[in-house]
Scaffold this motif. Sequence first.
Motif, PDB file in Angstrom:
ATOM      1  N   VAL A  60      26.349  40.230  43.604  1.00  8.34           N
ATOM      2  CA  VAL A  60      27.163  41.008  44.737  1.00  8.34           C
ATOM      3  C   VAL A  60      28.532  40.089  45.115  1.00  8.34           C
ATOM      4  O   VAL A  60      29.572  40.549  45.266  1.00  8.34           O
ATOM      5  N   ARG A  61      28.273  38.827  45.120  1.00  9.82           N
ATOM      6  CA  ARG A  61      29.405  38.065  45.829  1.00  9.82           C
ATOM      7  C   ARG A  61      30.592  38.026  44.770  1.00  9.82           C
ATOM      8  O   ARG A  61      31.629  38.063  45.007  1.00  9.82           O
ATOM      9  N   THR A 106      32.210  41.171  44.543  1.00  6.31           N
ATOM     10  CA  THR A 106      33.061  41.601  45.492  1.00  6.31           C
ATOM     11  C   THR A 106      34.459  40.658  45.380  1.00  6.31           C
ATOM     12  O   THR A 106      35.270  41.147  45.668  1.00  6.31           O
ATOM     13  N   VAL A 147      35.728  44.698  46.563  1.00  7.04           N
ATOM     14  CA  VAL A 147      34.663  45.871  47.106  1.00  7.04           C
ATOM     15  C   VAL A 147      33.291  45.535  46.541  1.00  7.04           C
ATOM     16  O   VAL A 147      33.034  44.944  45.343  1.00  7.04           O
ATOM     17  N   SER A 148      32.298  45.737  47.009  1.00  7.74           N
ATOM     18  CA  SER A 148      30.969  45.346  46.877  1.00  7.74           C
ATOM     19  C   SER A 148      30.305  46.349  45.806  1.00  7.74           C
ATOM     20  O   SER A 148      31.008  47.359  45.616  1.00  7.74           O
ATOM     21  N   TYR A 176      31.583  50.176  45.334  1.00 10.59           N
ATOM     22  CA  TYR A 176      32.131  50.754  44.334  1.00 10.59           C
ATOM     23  C   TYR A 176      31.671  51.790  43.393  1.00 10.59           C
ATOM     24  O   TYR A 176      32.413  52.881  43.304  1.00 10.59           O
TER      25      TYR A 176
END
Length: 264
Positions: free
Chosen positions: A245-246, A249, A254-255, A259
């Motif tokens: 996730v990091r 993003t 965007v996460s 998305y």
Amino acid sequence: MRHHPRRDSRGILDPGRLLRRVRFRRRLPAAELRPYVEHYWLIDWELTEPFDQRVVPHPAVNVVFHGQVDGPETAEVAGVGSELFTITLHGTGRVSGVQFRPGGFRPFWRRPVAELTGQRRPLVDAGLPTDGPVCPGTDYDRCRRLDALLTRWAPEPDPLAAEATALVEEIRADRTLLRVDDFARQHGVSTRRLQRLFLDHVGVGPKWVIRRYRLQEAIEQAAGGPIDWATLAADLGYSDQAHLVREFTAVTGVSPAAYARSLG
């Protein structure tokens, strides 16, 4: 050697939206150029309002010819992009682009490709001659002009460039390749030699290539429907879902969940 262009949408954020707004297609170059060139990419548009497209760059150099009906054609060489690339299209125009295979630009450039990483330079400043406008005409006309231009640039066969191309293709095709030291060991070379080879001929290091291809796979899978992100993170070699996730993003802005929702 590939006999048709790639059909995936890796790197293109919201590919469905792109295809609804512009005409986008890929074409293969002449056979003698295929060791160096992945494909040509052609875009045409007639827009009543500006259109923004975002792309997570591949580990590849592109040469891009941009033609607008109300202005002269421009030409630039784009090194491997380290960050999200956004372009705004407006009015009526055309782009004819060359995506080189990773390592494939080195025989034309004849200098370390890392010098171009993160940069976009006018083609004339890169010391590569042009033969006039590329964008007018049919797809066939545009591709044959690109064939003629690249042939004129007279690439010099380079065994190290060919080696780098093959290694990057292996990384792209095998999602189990996750660690540079393991990859170097499989090929009987040191991590240091692999690093030098990639920087000189691809423009970025092998770790960057591995992570970029895995992230592009996550982006493409997100466009295909619901995903178990924890499972995907494990499959792609991330330490956990939070790590994926990091990185997702940080690169896309965007996460993964946001998305995926935006594609609905």
